[in-house]
Scaffold this active site. Structure first.
Site, short mmCIF file in Angstrom:
data_model
loop_
_atom_site.label_atom_id
_atom_site.label_comp_id
_atom_site.label_asym_id
_atom_site.label_seq_id
_atom_site.Cartn_x
_atom_site.Cartn_y
_atom_site.Cartn_z
N LYS A 13 0.74 -1.23 -0.10
CA LYS A 13 -0.03 0.04 -0.07
C LYS A 13 0.92 1.18 -0.04
CE LYS A 13 -2.14 -0.92 3.86
NZ LYS A 13 -1.43 -2.21 4.23
N ARG A 123 11.72 -6.65 4.43
CA ARG A 123 11.52 -5.25 4.97
C ARG A 123 12.50 -4.38 5.72
NH1 ARG A 123 5.16 -3.27 4.87
NH2 ARG A 123 5.14 -4.10 7.27
N ARG A 156 11.39 -3.53 11.44
CA ARG A 156 10.26 -3.21 12.15
C ARG A 156 9.98 -4.35 13.33
NH1 ARG A 156 5.57 -1.12 8.56
NH2 ARG A 156 4.45 -2.01 9.94
N ARG A 167 -0.81 -9.69 13.18
CA ARG A 167 -1.68 -8.58 12.22
C ARG A 167 -2.55 -9.09 11.11
NH1 ARG A 167 3.79 -5.98 10.54
NH2 ARG A 167 3.06 -4.75 9.30
P1 ADP Z 1 0.92 -2.43 7.70
O1 ADP Z 1 -0.22 -1.94 6.67
O2 ADP Z 1 2.14 -3.15 7.17
O3 ADP Z 1 0.54 -3.36 8.96
P2 ADP Z 1 1.16 0.30 9.13
O4 ADP Z 1 2.16 1.03 9.17
O5 ADP Z 1 0.12 0.56 8.34
O6 ADP Z 1 1.29 -1.28 8.39
O7 ADP Z 1 0.49 -0.13 10.58
C1 ADP Z 1 1.36 -0.82 11.68
C2 ADP Z 1 0.65 -0.68 13.00
O8 ADP Z 1 0.25 0.79 13.24
C3 ADP Z 1 -0.53 -1.51 12.88
O9 ADP Z 1 -0.47 -2.79 13.00
C4 ADP Z 1 -1.46 -1.08 14.24
O10 ADP Z 1 -0.96 -1.29 15.34
C5 ADP Z 1 -0.84 0.55 14.15
N1 ADP Z 1 -2.04 1.22 13.14
C6 ADP Z 1 -1.76 2.09 12.00
N2 ADP Z 1 -2.93 2.56 11.23
C7 ADP Z 1 -4.02 2.19 12.40
C8 ADP Z 1 -5.36 2.42 12.45
N3 ADP Z 1 -5.96 3.09 11.61
N4 ADP Z 1 -5.91 2.04 13.33
C9 ADP Z 1 -5.15 1.31 14.49
N5 ADP Z 1 -3.88 1.06 14.64
C10 ADP Z 1 -3.26 1.38 13.41
#
Ligand code: ADP
Ligand code: ZN
Length: 216
Positions: A13, A123, A156, A167
């Site tokens: 994404k 990553r 990460r 996740r």
């Molecule tokens: P990915 O899409 O690879 O999981 P992100 O950077 O989008 O990575 O998200 C990493 C973490 O950040 C999520 O697992 C969550 O803990 C937190 N997070 C990100 N966006 C949200 C959201 N909209 N609501 C709740 N937690 C979020």
């Protein structure tokens, strides 16, 4: 253009969001990046969020909704934006509506799960500036060193295999229902991730109905 990108962790994404961002000249807003920055800076928000993010759990809705509310009020969002990682739950999606925001399209980026695991394991991210890399698909010029700032590249914490499983489970339980949510609003379009970034971009632009793009 106000766009949401949905997709499993590691679907790519962020990469596609960056490309769209340049094409349309609108910012990408990644709640994950905002949270990770807060953690790096050791803010109160960062400290609260860390306990969730490191375990692969979602940060509470109220916290991310506040983050997004503030961010969308900034000047650079006037002409549109791309949301990467928000909304991730139905209450978050409802919150966007309550803010009076009309989304134009929701893109679901679909990638088979075995690919996801493979991608996430490679990553890396700069410990200093947050720039992202992949050991195979986007290696830094010098091993383990950030091209941008020379910082150290690390994995990460939430990219560790046990956490990734969490996740993915959280995604299926809490985020995937948003596909139907937006399908019912006639906003959902789907693109399938390909081996090469530029081929995925081609699919993304097709799904969004954008014709004039130089993919190379
Ligand atoms: P990915 O899409 O690879 O999981 P992100 O950077 O989008 O990575 O998200 C990493 C973490 O950040 C999520 O697992 C969550 O803990 C937190 N997070 C990100 N966006 C949200 C959201 N909209 N609501 C709740 N937690 C979020
Ligand atoms: Zn860096």
């Amino acid at each position: 253009m106000k766009l949401i990108i949905l997709g499993e962790p590691g679907a790519g994404k962020g990469t596609q969001a960056e490309i769209l961002s340049q094409k349309f000249n609108i910012p990408t807003i990644s709640t994950g990046e905002i949270i990770r920055n807060a953690i790096r800076q050791g803010t109160a928000l960062g400290n609260e969020a860390k306990q969730y993010i490191d375990r692969g759990l979602l940060v509470p809705d109220s916290v991310v909704i506040d983050i997004i509310k503030d961010r969308l009020h900034e000047d650079d969002c006037k002409n549109g934006f791309i949301l990467d990682g928000f909304p991730r739950t139905v209450p978050q999606a409802d919150a966007l509506t309550k803010m009076g925001i009309t989304i134009d399209k929701v893109l679901s980026l679909e990638v088979p799960e075995e690919k996801i695991i493979q991608r996430i394991s490679g990553r890396r991210q700069c410990n200093e500036c947050g720039a992202t890399y992949h050991v195979i698909y986007k290696p830094p010029k010098q091993e383990n060193k950030c091209d941008v700032c020379g910082g150290e590249l690390i994995m990460r914490k939430d990219d560790a295999p046990e956490t990734v499983k969490n996740r993915l489970r959280v995604y299926h339980e809490q985020t995937e229902p948003l596909k139907d949510y937006y399908k019912n609003k006639d906003l959902l379009v789907v693109a399938y991730g390909q081996e090469e970034v530029k081929d995925t971009t081609k699919e993304v632009f097709k799904a969004l109905g954008v014709e004039d793009y130089d993919y190379n």
